[in-house]
Design a protein around this motif. Structure first.
Motif, mmCIF file in Angstrom:
data_model
loop_
_atom_site.group_PDB
_atom_site.id
_atom_site.type_symbol
_atom_site.label_atom_id
_atom_site.label_comp_id
_atom_site.label_asym_id
_atom_site.label_seq_id
_atom_site.Cartn_x
_atom_site.Cartn_y
_atom_site.Cartn_z
ATOM 1 N N ARG A 93 0.846 -1.009 0.204
ATOM 2 C CA ARG A 93 -0.044 0.159 -0.031
ATOM 3 C C ARG A 93 1.159 1.305 0.078
ATOM 4 O O ARG A 93 0.615 2.292 -0.760
ATOM 5 C CB ARG A 93 -0.995 -0.004 1.150
ATOM 6 N N GLY A 94 1.908 1.094 0.675
ATOM 7 C CA GLY A 94 2.945 2.260 0.790
ATOM 8 C C GLY A 94 3.413 2.733 -0.411
ATOM 9 O O GLY A 94 3.283 3.909 -0.928
ATOM 10 N N VAL A 95 3.708 1.748 -1.284
ATOM 11 C CA VAL A 95 4.528 1.981 -2.713
ATOM 12 C C VAL A 95 3.414 2.353 -3.675
ATOM 13 O O VAL A 95 3.548 3.329 -4.210
ATOM 14 C CB VAL A 95 4.925 0.555 -2.944
ATOM 15 N N LEU A 107 14.665 3.512 -1.682
ATOM 16 C CA LEU A 107 13.468 3.998 -1.221
ATOM 17 C C LEU A 107 12.926 2.956 -0.798
ATOM 18 O O LEU A 107 12.138 2.691 0.340
ATOM 19 C CB LEU A 107 12.752 4.867 -2.299
ATOM 20 N N MET A 108 12.920 1.662 -1.415
ATOM 21 C CA MET A 108 12.237 0.484 -1.262
ATOM 22 C C MET A 108 12.785 -0.227 0.032
ATOM 23 O O MET A 108 11.888 -0.517 1.098
ATOM 24 C CB MET A 108 12.541 -0.615 -2.407
ATOM 25 N N MET A 109 14.013 -0.120 0.143
ATOM 26 C CA MET A 109 14.430 -0.685 1.360
ATOM 27 C C MET A 109 14.274 -0.103 2.805
ATOM 28 O O MET A 109 13.803 -0.252 3.784
ATOM 29 C CB MET A 109 16.209 -0.760 1.425
ATOM 30 N N GLY A 110 14.273 1.474 2.608
ATOM 31 C CA GLY A 110 13.877 2.183 3.658
ATOM 32 C C GLY A 110 12.481 1.954 4.063
ATOM 33 O O GLY A 110 12.051 1.869 5.361
ATOM 34 N N LYS A 111 11.574 1.749 3.011
ATOM 35 C CA LYS A 111 10.127 1.567 3.506
ATOM 36 C C LYS A 111 9.775 0.322 4.128
ATOM 37 O O LYS A 111 9.334 0.170 5.112
ATOM 38 C CB LYS A 111 9.312 1.576 2.179
ATOM 39 N N ILE A 112 10.642 -0.687 3.619
ATOM 40 C CA ILE A 112 10.533 -2.049 4.269
ATOM 41 C C ILE A 112 10.857 -2.011 5.807
ATOM 42 O O ILE A 112 10.473 -2.608 6.648
ATOM 43 C CB ILE A 112 11.301 -3.105 3.285
#
Lengths: 450, 313
Positions: free
Chosen positions: A205-207, A228-233
């Motif tokens: 959902r965040g992505v 960005l992806m890893m930060g979110k995860i």
């Protein structure tokens, strides 16, 4: 690195400050605490009204054979008073009256319990058990054995409880509890399943939010898409940890608080004790089993059993598998979120991601029964299912080489999926208004350049 | 010297060539227009300059050195597809985006205060983005793009979605940024703003750079030898001379005088026109008519298709 930490900080703070997070953090422990406290509270609330039951025994065989208890009193009346009790039942003050017409050994149906209200299970069960015990003894007495009294009292003391002992690799013996082991493994497997699902979906959902609000290109002009992806995860992983921690701490606080407020002196009746009391009325054998289990739960024994599960090792493994599984799946969820434009498209890509998670839960359920089976072994090796299945196996002692192999495979698995997901994510987040299918995803995956 | 130099840029996607050997050279402290029809490859080129994607071939030099990842701090980028986190507060979000560009929290706050006051959006600092009007959100975005005072600014379709008031504001800010020394690249379909702002342009079509150069030179290169002459006097005489010797496109009477648009053939100049008619009228003004960027654009884009058709026939 400082940029990743900035992203983690934003992802974390923006979620932790949400109303839904705060509500969940409070509601969860309240529910957990209620699950522990309410049965005990109900048990303590049980009505303490003393009921008196009149017994009219036409055979005179059973007078005095039903003993009074704290809450049930029995009045054995004359044969002739049946009519009087029946007509003046309301005024008589009796809760119910029992009529025995015949010798129950010969005619077991010659007995009735009358009342103007629905008779409680407790009362009925108690009368039934008392008479059955008495009839059994009576029947035995007809064989005219010598010393029957002492035989009977010996028989009644026979009880068996099988302690299970786990033999360690070094030959040491540890007492274990099959019940506790099973409960722990089930809890771990289910916890992993729930959190991978809930927080993996949050990553997706965040992505999608970043993609649909069109902020993503602004951000990838400052940081690499992979960052960005890893930060979110990672940010969401910390949200998950915070949630678990809050649940544990708040549950303990609420339970101890309630205990202090409502059961200040006495030991709080635990949920299981209340259940035993309820079961005793309906199913004495089962209740005895639980009671014996409960007896075994004196503090030292529990400690020994918990120790047999090696709490530190189990906890560390849980954290490892939980994170491994979460990282593996949330990367895939991130790729799905990056690939799609609308929520309505998510179904076709979600399915292949969720199926292995659901399969692992089924396999984990089977694992409780047969932790050493081939199925359990293989599924605890495959990185897609091992986070859940291995957690279900761990309390049953897994050989070290299997553990290490499974862990290595999981690490490899999440590096591979993160790499794979990163490639799709990188292209997907900048692709708008394009109908995406699997062929398209494959093309994205093969794009060169960094 | 060129501040940004891209040479031989090639970018292939699965089934088409997005950029085919594109060279651009952006002089320092200038405004550089990147033109081209939709799907020409402008955004791909801009993404390559921003290091969002990498080229398959070609090199990029910034200030004489190869462009590295750390250089993106020197770039401010306002993408065509732009937005903000809807649920986040305006100020918080601006600080976040500024810190991602490498500013410290204090620097970001200080500079944001200045810009929020300048754009009169200070009261919105604590509001959520979803409560903002589109124009205000765009102001926030613009501020965030330029906040870290980048040497190179890239605006992709900056005017799309801006209302005329904000578009004017944006234009003024772009010119001011140039005055302060920034180099600006912007891609747009708005040809009026190209004439007004751009010192240099490149026109990309089908992944190839069709023309590159100074805006005035390009317009002169596409001139059609049209002159506009204002005169008063004998209309019929003048009309006859112009018709006989040149190509008279138009002749109108405006208030107390006449205006004629004359196309000269090859080898003729404005001097020939003037000497032809000077004895028959009073000339008030004369001026060569340069084609607008709009005409150049259409001409170049259509030109490309014509030769290929000729080859076939």
């Amino acid at each position: 690195m400082s940029k990743i930490s900035l992203i983690i900080e934003r992802e974390y703070l923006s979620r932790v400050r949400k109303k839904s997070f705060i509500i969940m953090s409070i509601l969860g422990p309240v529910l957990f605490a209620a699950m522990m406290v309410v049965p005990a509270w109900l048990a303590s609330m049980e009505d303490d009204e003393v009921k008196t039951i009149a017994v009219i025994d036409h055979t005179n065989l059973y007078s005095g054979q039903i003993e009074n208890t704290e809450l049930l009193k029995f009045d054995f009346l004359d044969e002739g008073s049946e009519e009087e009790v029946r007509t003046n039942f309301k005024e008589s003050g009796y809760y119910a009256y029992l009529v025995i017409q015949d010798n129950l050994l010969e005619n077991p149906e010659a007995i009735r319990l009358y009342s103007d209200a629905q008779i409680t299970m407790d009362a009925k069960g108690y009368v039934q058990r008392s008479l059955r015990d008495h009839l059994k003894n009576q029947k035995l007495q007809t064989y005219e054995m010598e010393g029957l009294e002492s035989i009977l009292s010996e028989i009644n003391q026979i009880n068996i409880e099988i302690p299970t002992v786990k033999i360690g690799e070094d030959g040491s013996e540890k007492q274990s509890s099959a019940e506790l082991t099973m409960f722990v493994s089930m809890a771990f497997a289910f916890l992993s399943y729930m959190f991978i699902f809930i927080y993996g979906t949050q990553v997706m959902r965040g992505v999608m939010e970043e993609k649909t609000s069109r902020i993503v290109e602004v951000i990838v002009s400052s940081v690499k898409p992979f960052q960005l992806m890893m930060g979110k995860i990672l940010g969401i992983a910390m949200v998950a940890l915070t949630q678990i921690l809050l649940w544990v701490v708040l549950t303990i606080l609420i339970v101890t608080g309630v205990k202090a407020a409502f059961f200040p002196d006495s030991e709080m009746p635990s949920g299981t004790q209340a259940q035993i009391e309820m079961m005793q009325d309906q199913n004495p054998e089962a209740a005895e089993q639980i009671a014996s289990m409960e007896d075994g739960f004196n503090f030292n024994k529990i400690l020994e059993m918990v120790n047999s599960l090696e709490p530190l090792k189990t906890l560390l493994l849980f954290i490892f598998y939980f994170f491994g599984g979460y990282l593996l799946y949330s990367a895939l969820f991130a790729a799905v979120g990056g690939a799609i434009d609308h929520e309505s498209d998510q179904q076709q890509f979600m399915l292949p991601v969720t199926i292995p998670i659901i399969i692992s839960l089924y396999v984990a359920m089977m694992t409780f029964r047969n932790p050493g089976s081939d199925v359990a072994f293989w599924f605890s090796m495959i990185p897609f299912t091992s986070p859940i299945v291995m957690m279900a196996r761990i309390p049953f002692d897994v050989p070290l080489w299997e553990l290490l192999l499974s862990m290595a495979l999981l690490i490899g698995g999440f590096i591979a999926t993160t790499w794979f997901a990163g490639k799709i994510y990188r292209v997907g987040i900048l692709m708008y208004g394009k109908k995406v299918d699997y062929k398209e995803l494959w093309k994205w995956f093969r794009y060169s350049g960094d | 010297m060129a501040f940004l130099e891209a040479s031989g840029i090639v970018k292939r996607f699965a089934n088409h060539l997005a950029l085919n050997d594109v060279n651009i050279s952006v002089p320092e402290n200038s405004i550089y227009g990147l033109l081209g029809p939709n799907g020409a490859g402008k955004t791909t080129l801009i993404r390559i300059i921003n290091k969002i994607t990498g080229p398959d071939e070609g090199t990029l030099m910034l200030d004489g050195k190869p462009l590295r990842s750390s250089d993106i701090m020197k770039i401010g980028y306002l993408p065509e597809e732009r937005g903000l986190y809807k649920k986040m507060k305006v100020g918080e979000q601006a600080v976040y985006l500024a810190r991602l560009k490498g500013l410290s929290r204090n620097d970001a706050l200080k500079r944001l205060k200045y810009w929020f006051e300048k754009f009169e959006i200070q009261p919105w600092w604590d509001k959520k983005v979803e409560e903002l009007s589109k124009g205000m959100a765009q102001k926030v975005q613009f501020i965030v793009t330029i906040l870290h005072e980048p040497q190179l600014l890239i605006f992709d379709e900056p005017f799309s979605g801006f209302d005329p008031v904000n578009a004017t504001l944006l234009k003024e800010e772009i010119l001011e940024l140039k005055q302060k020394g920034a180099t600006i690249i912007f891609s747009t379909h708005n040809m009026a703003s190209v004439e007004e702002l751009c010192d240099h342009i490149t026109l990309i079509n089908n992944g190839k750079a069709m023309i590159e150069g100074r805006t005035e030179q390009i317009r002169r290169g596409y001139r059609q030898n049209l002159v506009n002459i204002e005169f008063s006097g004998q209309r019929e005489e003048v009309e006859k001379i112009l018709n006989d010797n040149f190509e008279l496109r138009n002749l109108n009477s405006v208030k107390d005088h006449f205006e004629a648009q004359v196309k000269m053939t090859e080898g003729q100049s404005l001097n020939n026109v003037l000497s032809g008619i000077i004895g028959h009228c009073t000339i008030h003004s004369c001026q060569e008519l340069l084609p607008g960027m709009n005409d150049v654009f259409i001409q170049v884009v259509n030109q490309k298709e014509q030769p290929s058709q000729n080859q076939k026939s």
